[in-house]
Design a protein around this motif. Structure first.
Motif, PDB file in Angstrom:
ATOM      1  N   GLU A  66       0.832  -1.200   0.000  1.00  0.00           N
ATOM      2  CA  GLU A  66       0.000   0.000   0.000  1.00  0.00           C
ATOM      3  C   GLU A  66       0.871   1.255   0.000  1.00  0.00           C
ATOM      4  O   GLU A  66       1.859   1.339   0.735  1.00  0.00           O
ATOM      5  CB  GLU A  66      -0.911   0.000   1.226  1.00  0.00           C
ATOM      6  N   GLY A  67       0.520   2.206  -0.861  1.00  0.00           N
ATOM      7  CA  GLY A  67       1.260   3.455  -0.926  1.00  0.00           C
ATOM      8  C   GLY A  67       2.524   3.392  -1.764  1.00  0.00           C
ATOM      9  O   GLY A  67       3.314   4.345  -1.749  1.00  0.00           O
ATOM     10  N   VAL A  68       2.708   2.308  -2.490  1.00  0.00           N
ATOM     11  CA  VAL A  68       3.901   2.150  -3.322  1.00  0.00           C
ATOM     12  C   VAL A  68       3.484   1.775  -4.736  1.00  0.00           C
ATOM     13  O   VAL A  68       2.666   0.865  -4.933  1.00  0.00           O
ATOM     14  CB  VAL A  68       4.836   1.064  -2.754  1.00  0.00           C
ATOM     15  N   ARG A  69       4.036   2.485  -5.712  1.00  0.00           N
ATOM     16  CA  ARG A  69       3.845   2.086  -7.102  1.00  0.00           C
ATOM     17  C   ARG A  69       4.842   0.960  -7.382  1.00  0.00           C
ATOM     18  O   ARG A  69       6.026   1.203  -7.602  1.00  0.00           O
ATOM     19  CB  ARG A  69       4.091   3.253  -8.056  1.00  0.00           C
ATOM     20  N   GLY A  70       4.366  -0.259  -7.340  1.00  0.00           N
ATOM     21  CA  GLY A  70       5.247  -1.400  -7.506  1.00  0.00           C
ATOM     22  C   GLY A  70       5.093  -2.054  -8.867  1.00  0.00           C
ATOM     23  O   GLY A  70       4.011  -2.048  -9.459  1.00  0.00           O
ATOM     24  N   LEU A  71       6.176  -2.615  -9.365  1.00  0.00           N
ATOM     25  CA  LEU A  71       6.185  -3.379 -10.603  1.00  0.00           C
ATOM     26  C   LEU A  71       6.913  -4.691 -10.353  1.00  0.00           C
ATOM     27  O   LEU A  71       7.762  -4.779  -9.462  1.00  0.00           O
ATOM     28  CB  LEU A  71       6.901  -2.615 -11.724  1.00  0.00           C
ATOM     29  N   ALA A  72       6.615  -5.700 -11.152  1.00  0.00           N
ATOM     30  CA  ALA A  72       7.291  -6.987 -10.997  1.00  0.00           C
ATOM     31  C   ALA A  72       7.446  -7.639 -12.365  1.00  0.00           C
ATOM     32  O   ALA A  72       6.830  -7.218 -13.349  1.00  0.00           O
ATOM     33  CB  ALA A  72       6.509  -7.894 -10.056  1.00  0.00           C
ATOM     34  N   ASP A  73       8.316  -8.656 -12.416  1.00  0.00           N
ATOM     35  CA  ASP A  73       8.565  -9.423 -13.635  1.00  0.00           C
ATOM     36  C   ASP A  73       8.928  -8.516 -14.814  1.00  0.00           C
ATOM     37  O   ASP A  73       8.428  -8.673 -15.920  1.00  0.00           O
ATOM     38  CB  ASP A  73       7.344 -10.282 -13.996  1.00  0.00           C
ATOM     39  N   LEU A  74       9.827  -7.569 -14.561  1.00  0.00           N
ATOM     40  CA  LEU A  74      10.177  -6.613 -15.619  1.00  0.00           C
ATOM     41  C   LEU A  74      10.960  -7.240 -16.768  1.00  0.00           C
ATOM     42  O   LEU A  74      11.061  -6.643 -17.839  1.00  0.00           O
ATOM     43  CB  LEU A  74      10.956  -5.439 -15.016  1.00  0.00           C
ATOM     44  N   VAL A  75      11.493  -8.419 -16.573  1.00  0.00           N
ATOM     45  CA  VAL A  75      12.163  -9.124 -17.670  1.00  0.00           C
ATOM     46  C   VAL A  75      11.228  -9.244 -18.860  1.00  0.00           C
ATOM     47  O   VAL A  75      11.658  -9.145 -20.027  1.00  0.00           O
ATOM     48  CB  VAL A  75      12.620 -10.523 -17.207  1.00  0.00           C
ATOM     49  N   ASN A  76       9.947  -9.429 -18.585  1.00  0.00           N
ATOM     50  CA  ASN A  76       8.962  -9.645 -19.650  1.00  0.00           C
ATOM     51  C   ASN A  76       8.215  -8.384 -20.063  1.00  0.00           C
ATOM     52  O   ASN A  76       7.324  -8.459 -20.913  1.00  0.00           O
ATOM     53  CB  ASN A  76       7.939 -10.698 -19.200  1.00  0.00           C
ATOM     54  N   LYS A  77       8.564  -7.240 -19.492  1.00  0.00           N
ATOM     55  CA  LYS A  77       7.742  -6.059 -19.704  1.00  0.00           C
ATOM     56  C   LYS A  77       8.298  -5.080 -20.735  1.00  0.00           C
ATOM     57  O   LYS A  77       7.551  -4.287 -21.293  1.00  0.00           O
ATOM     58  CB  LYS A  77       7.523  -5.334 -18.361  1.00  0.00           C
ATOM     59  N   ASP A  78       9.623  -5.071 -20.968  1.00  0.00           N
ATOM     60  CA  ASP A  78      10.199  -4.156 -21.942  1.00  0.00           C
ATOM     61  C   ASP A  78      11.652  -4.546 -22.211  1.00  0.00           C
ATOM     62  O   ASP A  78      12.382  -4.894 -21.270  1.00  0.00           O
ATOM     63  CB  ASP A  78      10.151  -2.711 -21.439  1.00  0.00           C
TER      64      ASP A  78
END
Length: 252
Positions: A66-78
């Motif tokens: 909560e309160g965090v802009r989180g991302l995961a699995d960035l290997v597959n994102k760009d």
């Protein structure tokens, strides 16, 4: 350096003596101006585009805070993230700490919003610490924005990787400030690398200024990954990977 990585095309890049000392004795290292301005802009844009497109689903592959802009699995994102986990100075530092073959643990994103971001002090391994190793995890933070005292720069406790046992043997309240903690301050484009046994955590973003970072962690090859790349690997990602990338991701 990992001989298998070198055989697959990695050009070895040795640390200098002072960098090795910092990792060994303090447990962390800062590489200033490591991300050039063009790549920095590309990583920032990719970070924001992914978060916007995924919305409330962003970061769900690992954990949402909560309160965090989180991302995961960035290997597959760009594709712009490919060079992150293949960055030669980072791989040299990981090998220096782990001293055995390793692979990517996970590649995630983190941006605490105003008034949020405080985590409990923790280590990135479930193993009891044995001073001098063997160690199991090395993490890195790619500062896409300036890390300041006001926007919640990550805190670490230097030399805590040299304490035998577990953090809980020494710290009762992981949310409280530790008397020996410091904040990893740095300009955008800096990379912080630290032994996973160093006690650390995200901190409160009091100013509300952006504090986007990539967390690129590596783990000894005998352990499971945080993000199982074989499970998550997309067809379009696999099509662009080099032999070296496949080895680092453990999808060869």
């Amino acid at each position: 350096m990992d001989e298998q990585m070198c055989s697959l095309g990695l050009e070895p890049q040795a640390l200098n003596g002072e960098q090795e000392r910092q990792l060994d004795e303090e447990g962390y290292l800062l590489l200033e101006s490591a991300i050039d301005s063009q790549w920095l802009d590309q990583l920032r844009e990719a970070f924001d585009q992914i978060h916007t497109s995924e919305g409330t689903e962003a970061g769900k592959e690992v954990a949402q805070m909560e309160g965090v802009r989180g991302l995961a699995d960035l290997v597959n994102k760009d594709a712009y993230f490919d060079a992150v986990y293949l960055y030669a100075p980072l791989l040299a530092a990981v090998h220096h700490v782990l001293k055995r073959p390793f692979k990517l643990h996970s590649l995630n994103g983190h941006d605490p919003l105003k008034g949020s971001g405080l985590q409990t002090l923790h280590a990135d391994t479930g193993q009891e610490c044995v001073p001098g190793g063997p160690y199991h995890v090395v993490n890195s933070m790619w500062m896409l924005d300036d890390f300041t005292a006001e926007n919640g720069a990550t805190r670490v406790v230097p030399r805590s990787h040299l304490e035998a046992g577990r953090l809980g043997d020494y710290v009762e309240d992981g949310l409280a400030d530790h008397p020996e903690q410091i904040h990893l301050l740095g300009k955008a484009g800096t990379i912080a690398i630290f032994n996973g046994n160093v006690w650390h955590s995200s901190y409160i973003n009091r100013s509300g200024a952006k504090r986007r970072t990539l967390h690129c962690a590596f783990i000894a090859r005998e352990h499971k990954q945080q993000t199982d790349q074989r499970q998550y690997l997309r067809t379009e990602t696999a099509a662009r990977l080099s032999s070296l990338a496949r080895y680092v991701l453990d999808v060869a």
